[in-house]
Write a protein that holds these residues in place. Sequence first.
Motif, PDB file in Angstrom:
ATOM      1  N   CYS A 145      -2.066  -2.515  -2.761  1.00  0.00           N
ATOM      2  CA  CYS A 145      -2.676  -2.908  -1.488  1.00  0.00           C
ATOM      3  C   CYS A 145      -3.064  -4.385  -1.543  1.00  0.00           C
ATOM      4  O   CYS A 145      -3.561  -4.869  -2.565  1.00  0.00           O
ATOM      5  N   GLY A 179       0.790  -1.231   0.000  1.00  0.00           N
ATOM      6  CA  GLY A 179       0.000   0.000   0.000  1.00  0.00           C
ATOM      7  C   GLY A 179       0.817   1.273   0.000  1.00  0.00           C
ATOM      8  O   GLY A 179       0.287   2.353   0.245  1.00  0.00           O
ATOM      9  N   HIS A 211      -3.162  -4.083   6.745  1.00  0.00           N
ATOM     10  CA  HIS A 211      -1.858  -4.669   6.438  1.00  0.00           C
ATOM     11  C   HIS A 211      -1.130  -4.886   7.764  1.00  0.00           C
ATOM     12  O   HIS A 211      -0.568  -3.943   8.326  1.00  0.00           O
ATOM     13  N   GLN A 258      -6.327   3.836   0.828  1.00  0.00           N
ATOM     14  CA  GLN A 258      -6.453   2.468   1.354  1.00  0.00           C
ATOM     15  C   GLN A 258      -5.144   2.004   2.005  1.00  0.00           C
ATOM     16  O   GLN A 258      -5.148   1.356   3.050  1.00  0.00           O
ATOM     17  N   GLY A 259      -4.014   2.360   1.392  1.00  0.00           N
ATOM     18  CA  GLY A 259      -2.712   1.979   1.941  1.00  0.00           C
ATOM     19  C   GLY A 259      -2.446   2.640   3.288  1.00  0.00           C
ATOM     20  O   GLY A 259      -1.878   2.019   4.201  1.00  0.00           O
TER      21      GLY A 259
END
Length: 260
Positions: free
Chosen positions: A61, A55, A66, A179-180
């Motif tokens: 991602c 990400g 994560h 999102q990362g």
Amino acid sequence: MKTTNFKNTKISYTDQGKGTAVVLLHGFLENQSMWNAFIPELVKKHRIITIDLLGHGETECLGYVHTMEDQADMVHHVLHELKIRKAVLIGHSMGGYVALAFAELYPDNVKGIVLQNSTSRADSDERKANRDRAIVAVKQNYSAFIRMSIANLFSEDNRERLADIIEAVKLEALKTPLQGIVAALEGMKIRKDREVILHFAPYPIQLILGKKDPVLNYEDNLEQIEGTQVQLTTFEDGHMSHFENQAELLTVLSGFLKRV
């Protein structure tokens, strides 16, 4: 820049030089470009691998969280693809958390660890709450969150002196997808305490701290290495030693790599 596939996710990395394998792991909101000033020197005597963590940078991602274990498994995948059995791991901040997760999961593959502006300890309740607030903030105003977050990593004394560098770091950080960012914050929030590694690891470990680090309290961080063989280097500045103390950091890293 090379790529590989890990669980149907594109991973971006570089691999240069010959000698002892050294894996450089960037921090939150960073990417492998943070090491650009160090690679020309380090690559003279070592095999240098840089990786964009999940990400971040050019790496995609994998999911909506994560974990540090996910990141470590991805790093292991890259090393396996390169047929590297043992490596020194150098991690900045979140990269240090990934290095410790890797050391727990793959102890036989570790030759040494450098934790730069990082800690072996899990998040306190207060820091977990701060991560939750950060997730809300970045969803509300992505750009403002990143700009403020990056500036706050440098010691106050350096924010004017290094204004151009800080601006460049912000521009790199703005490449990190939402999102990362959220997946990393969620992953750091639930990471395990790995202080035990500092006490019992059979390989050398170096801890590099900034006395005026606005993110990691210096005195608290010293406690984790009491009674250990961990080597400590202290700089007078903030969380971004690779910019705030660049020349000194290169000397420390080169010295550590000579000893392993």
